[in-house]
Scaffold this active site. Structure first.
Site, PDB file in Angstrom:
ATOM      1  N   ASN A 101      42.191  51.839  34.836  1.00 27.25           N
ATOM      2  CA  ASN A 101      43.560  52.364  34.859  1.00 27.25           C
ATOM      3  C   ASN A 101      43.939  52.674  33.418  1.00 27.25           C
ATOM      4  O   ASN A 101      44.163  51.757  32.623  1.00 27.25           O
ATOM      5  CB  ASN A 101      44.486  51.302  35.469  1.00 27.25           C
ATOM      6  CG  ASN A 101      45.946  51.695  35.374  1.00 27.25           C
ATOM      7  OD1 ASN A 101      46.282  52.827  35.029  1.00 27.25           O
ATOM      8  ND2 ASN A 101      46.828  50.754  35.668  1.00 27.25           N
TER       9      ASN A 101
ATOM     10  N   LYS B 115      46.582  54.004  32.331  1.00 27.08           N
ATOM     11  CA  LYS B 115      48.024  53.904  32.061  1.00 27.08           C
ATOM     12  C   LYS B 115      48.481  55.136  31.246  1.00 27.08           C
ATOM     13  O   LYS B 115      47.981  56.216  31.476  1.00 27.08           O
ATOM     14  CB  LYS B 115      48.350  52.561  31.385  1.00 27.08           C
ATOM     15  CG  LYS B 115      47.794  51.377  32.200  1.00 27.08           C
ATOM     16  CD  LYS B 115      48.245  50.032  31.725  1.00 27.08           C
ATOM     17  CE  LYS B 115      47.614  48.949  32.608  1.00 27.08           C
ATOM     18  NZ  LYS B 115      48.093  47.610  32.294  1.00 27.08           N
TER      19      LYS B 115
ATOM     20  N   HIS C  90      51.590  49.197  41.211  1.00 28.22           N
ATOM     21  CA  HIS C  90      51.226  48.461  39.992  1.00 28.22           C
ATOM     22  C   HIS C  90      52.451  47.684  39.489  1.00 28.22           C
ATOM     23  O   HIS C  90      53.578  48.158  39.613  1.00 28.22           O
ATOM     24  CB  HIS C  90      50.733  49.436  38.914  1.00 28.22           C
ATOM     25  CG  HIS C  90      50.095  48.726  37.769  1.00 28.22           C
ATOM     26  ND1 HIS C  90      50.837  48.135  36.769  1.00 28.22           N
ATOM     27  CD2 HIS C  90      48.795  48.456  37.485  1.00 28.22           C
ATOM     28  CE1 HIS C  90      50.004  47.551  35.912  1.00 28.22           C
ATOM     29  NE2 HIS C  90      48.771  47.732  36.317  1.00 28.22           N
TER      30      HIS C  90
ATOM     31  N   GLU D  91      46.549  41.434  40.670  1.00 35.46           N
ATOM     32  CA  GLU D  91      46.767  41.446  39.220  1.00 35.46           C
ATOM     33  C   GLU D  91      47.925  40.514  38.875  1.00 35.46           C
ATOM     34  O   GLU D  91      49.097  40.918  38.970  1.00 35.46           O
ATOM     35  CB  GLU D  91      47.116  42.858  38.737  1.00 35.46           C
ATOM     36  CG  GLU D  91      46.032  43.886  39.003  1.00 35.46           C
ATOM     37  CD  GLU D  91      46.144  45.081  38.063  1.00 35.46           C
ATOM     38  OE1 GLU D  91      45.156  45.374  37.390  1.00 35.46           O
ATOM     39  OE2 GLU D  91      47.232  45.691  37.972  1.00 35.46           O
TER      40      GLU D  91
ATOM     41  N   GLY E 245      47.239  42.615  30.079  1.00 36.90           N
ATOM     42  CA  GLY E 245      47.402  42.970  28.675  1.00 36.90           C
ATOM     43  C   GLY E 245      47.656  41.790  27.758  1.00 36.90           C
ATOM     44  O   GLY E 245      48.072  41.968  26.615  1.00 36.90           O
TER      45      GLY E 245
ATOM     46  N   SER F 265      43.393  41.576  32.059  1.00 39.83           N
ATOM     47  CA  SER F 265      42.583  41.163  30.896  1.00 39.83           C
ATOM     48  C   SER F 265      41.095  41.030  31.200  1.00 39.83           C
ATOM     49  O   SER F 265      40.403  40.203  30.599  1.00 39.83           O
ATOM     50  CB  SER F 265      43.131  39.851  30.301  1.00 39.83           C
ATOM     51  OG  SER F 265      44.421  40.075  29.760  1.00 39.83           O
TER      52      SER F 265
ATOM     53  N   GLY G 214      43.051  47.987  29.443  1.00 37.01           N
ATOM     54  CA  GLY G 214      42.626  48.261  28.067  1.00 37.01           C
ATOM     55  C   GLY G 214      41.129  48.473  27.900  1.00 37.01           C
ATOM     56  O   GLY G 214      40.706  49.383  27.168  1.00 37.01           O
TER      57      GLY G 214
HETATM   58  P1  13P Z   1      44.568  45.024  31.192  1.00 39.76           P
HETATM   59  O1  13P Z   1      43.114  45.066  31.653  1.00 39.76           O
HETATM   60  O2  13P Z   1      44.824  45.813  29.979  1.00 39.76           O
HETATM   61  O3  13P Z   1      45.049  43.605  31.162  1.00 39.76           O
HETATM   62  O4  13P Z   1      45.407  45.758  32.349  1.00 39.76           O
HETATM   63  C1  13P Z   1      45.212  45.388  33.672  1.00 39.76           C
HETATM   64  C2  13P Z   1      45.918  46.341  34.543  1.00 39.76           C
HETATM   65  O5  13P Z   1      47.136  46.351  34.617  1.00 39.76           O
HETATM   66  C3  13P Z   1      45.111  47.306  35.294  1.00 39.76           C
HETATM   67  O6  13P Z   1      45.880  47.968  36.244  1.00 39.76           O
END
Ligand code: 13P
Length: 251
Positions: free
Chosen positions: A10, A12, A93, A164, A170, A209, A231
């Protein structure tokens, strides 16, 4: 892993055309691991170009509107996603739920609109830190699933669920493998309660994460059929290592 692994990135609000080189490199990595399904959800602006640039990975949206068209400034419909080359979309999300005020009914309407348009769907759920600390995590997630899952014939066939935990997104913090397994078993039970036998075939992704170093143990947890990665999906270097970890478990 009982089901075919599904590793989804993702992106984002990240990425411009210059970033398509990373998508191409991720596509080449995916081609080396045919036992793993790999997909990326870039910003809307990159879907068409990315879909044209890759061969072995799926490309999808991060959200869609529940209506097919109309006076909804700034929104994108499921049919538009499909038209631009998307084959799936994420809905619900936690960043949409918290920053755009989307509740379970809105998420369910989006999921059903996406499936009706021919997209498969990843429905996201997850508890906040306060909810986990007060022992409510499984109840909160069960409630989100009951309210957000698409219903109707064949809904389970083009569905994945992403668990999640909001506090893990994050932050570099992840739940214990035991806690991930316990939550994923609870999600599986809800899926079977809602869809019957078809619920056993819905892939449940862990997100929050996930990185190259922890992917192996998180993906090995009970009832984890893949990962939704933020990320660490932005570069081929880190995302390819996560794909490789899934391939090891699938072997
Ligand atoms: P991170 O992997 O950056 O923690 O984000 C997870 C996420 O929200 C994927 O949709």
């Amino acid at each position: 892993m009982a089901l075919r692994p599904y590793i989804v990135g993702n992106w984002k609000m990240n990425g411009t055309r210059a970033t398509l080189a990373e998508a191409r490199a991720i596509d080449r990595a995916a081609a080396r691991h045919p036992a793993v399904d790999v997909a990326l959800a870039p910003p809307f602006t990159l879907i068409q170009a990315m879909a044209e640039a890759v061969q072995d990975i799926g490309v999808g949206g991060q959200d869609c509107h529940a209506r097919a068209n109309g006076a909804f400034t700034g929104d994108i419909s499921a049919a538009m996603l499909l038209d631009s080359g998307a084959r799936f979309t994420i809905v619900g999300h936690s960043e949409r739920r918290s920053l755009h005020g989307e509740d379970d009914a809105v998420v369910r309407a989006k999921a059903e609109a996406a499936q009706a348009a021919g997209l498969s769907v990843i429905v996201c759920v997850g508890e906040t830190e306060a909810e986990r600390d007060s022992g409510q995590a499984e109840a909160v997630v069960a409630g989100q699933l009951d309210g957000s899952l698409p219903r109707g014939d064949n809904a389970a066939a083009s569905l994945a669920v992403a668990y999640e935990p909001v506090w893990a997104i994050g932050t570099g913090r992840v739940p214990s493998v035991a806690d991930v397994g316990a939550m994923h078993r609870a999600v599986r039970a809800r899926l079977v309660a809602v869809y019957g036998e078809a619920g056993a075939g819905v892939r449940i992704l862990y997100g929050g994460s996930v990185n190259a170093a922890n992917a192996g143990e998180l993906l090995a947890a009970d009832e984890v059929s893949g990962a939704l990665v933020g990320g660490a999906s932005l570069t081929a270097e880190s995302f390819s290592a996560i794909i490789a970890a899934a391939a090891t478990l699938a072997a």
